[in-house]
Design an enzyme around this catalytic site. Sequence first.
Site, short mmCIF file in Angstrom:
data_model
loop_
_atom_site.label_atom_id
_atom_site.label_comp_id
_atom_site.label_asym_id
_atom_site.label_seq_id
_atom_site.Cartn_x
_atom_site.Cartn_y
_atom_site.Cartn_z
N GLY A 263 22.69 -26.02 12.89
CA GLY A 263 21.99 -25.94 14.18
C GLY A 263 20.59 -26.53 14.11
O GLY A 263 19.60 -25.79 14.20
N GLY B 33 15.42 -25.03 14.09
CA GLY B 33 16.23 -25.22 12.88
C GLY B 33 15.70 -26.38 12.06
O GLY B 33 15.52 -26.27 10.83
N ALA C 58 8.16 -25.23 18.28
CA ALA C 58 8.43 -26.65 18.01
C ALA C 58 9.27 -27.20 19.15
O ALA C 58 9.94 -26.44 19.84
CB ALA C 58 9.20 -26.80 16.69
N LYS D 282 10.76 -9.02 20.30
CA LYS D 282 10.95 -10.39 20.79
C LYS D 282 11.84 -10.37 22.03
O LYS D 282 11.63 -11.16 22.96
CB LYS D 282 11.57 -11.25 19.67
N ASN E 50 11.22 -12.19 25.62
CA ASN E 50 12.20 -13.10 26.22
C ASN E 50 12.71 -12.58 27.58
O ASN E 50 12.96 -13.37 28.49
CB ASN E 50 13.38 -13.34 25.27
N ASN F 116 11.60 -15.72 29.82
CA ASN F 116 12.66 -16.74 29.92
C ASN F 116 13.28 -16.85 31.31
O ASN F 116 13.31 -17.95 31.88
CB ASN F 116 13.71 -16.52 28.83
N ASN G 241 5.35 -21.53 30.82
CA ASN G 241 5.04 -20.14 30.46
C ASN G 241 3.70 -19.73 31.06
O ASN G 241 3.53 -18.61 31.56
CB ASN G 241 5.00 -19.98 28.94
O1 PAF Z 1 12.62 -18.81 24.18
C1 PAF Z 1 11.45 -19.24 24.11
O2 PAF Z 1 11.09 -20.26 24.68
C2 PAF Z 1 10.46 -18.50 23.22
O3 PAF Z 1 11.15 -17.47 22.54
C3 PAF Z 1 9.23 -17.93 23.95
C4 PAF Z 1 8.56 -16.91 23.07
C5 PAF Z 1 9.59 -17.31 25.27
C6 PAF Z 1 8.17 -19.00 24.15
O4 PAF Z 1 8.53 -20.04 24.98
#
Ligand code: PAF
Length: 301
Positions: A7, A12, A126, A181, A185, A189, A199
Amino acid sequence: MNITLLGAGAIGALWAIKLTQQQHKVQLWTRHSETQTTLHFNELTTPITTNSYSFSCNSPDDLAACELLIITVKAFQVTTALTPLLPYLNTDCVVVIMHNGIGTQSQIKQLLPHNPIIYATTSQAAFKPTPTTIQHTGLGQTSLGAINQQAQPLSYIAALFNAALAPTQWQANIYQPLWQKLAINCAINPLTAIHQCTNGDLALPCYQSQLDSICLEVAQVMTAEGFLTTQQQLRHQVDNVIKATANNYSSMNRDIFHHRLTEIDYINGYLVQQAQRHNIDTPINYQLWQAIKHMESLEHA
Ligand code: PAF
């Protein structure tokens, strides 16, 4: 170590390159049949420095000799991506799985009853400006921890990741950082995907009450799961990520933009399912889950 990475998306590929820089032998397992590929890596330096790395790909012999398999596909791809590798995989091979969301653990334990299994979560950032270019855009904490007995003694794997890309820590209970986390999200998200915004746009006044409600619901479920937290603590963490990644598009924003499936079932969907087990009402997370499912269904009828 002999490492295979399954991946090679942005995160990755970042780990593949950072581990290669530490002299580990890393091969990539890809969806195509190429035996070699070159990735160009833009380091997190100003001015940007670029270096190129050649990787061997898809060698069953390398896979049979593999001591560490790192899986960085999306949550909904983990089992289908891993299944074809199983006949080659040594039962001693340590498997590290890193994706957004929670919910693949029990399937993975069934698929790999003998291998040590570690889950990981990272705040490294990244993206891939082209299919073979990786741009490292931000540093962040990475956490690793065992989800089965065989992996309990393997904290040295976190040290190996830390040498490649710090800070990385071994966690006695990996579900704690996975839930932290998940909270981030759940908030960032779906909103950035529905509104197709960065964001950073979530700092606008129009999103504040929704972010408050999401954090309240997640805090209630986390507390019921045994991870004590409050709405305020989660809001604070979400606000920090919104600030630190203000110019970024979230992964779900990109998935919707490119008409791909998203990880929503493993993020807000997982939250709602756990809430139901505890008889907790999570109407806002439910609405967001359904809104993204609806957007997906328009593309994937
Ligand atoms: O999914 C993502 O894009 C990342 O986990 C986060 C922390 C929301 C930052 O864009």
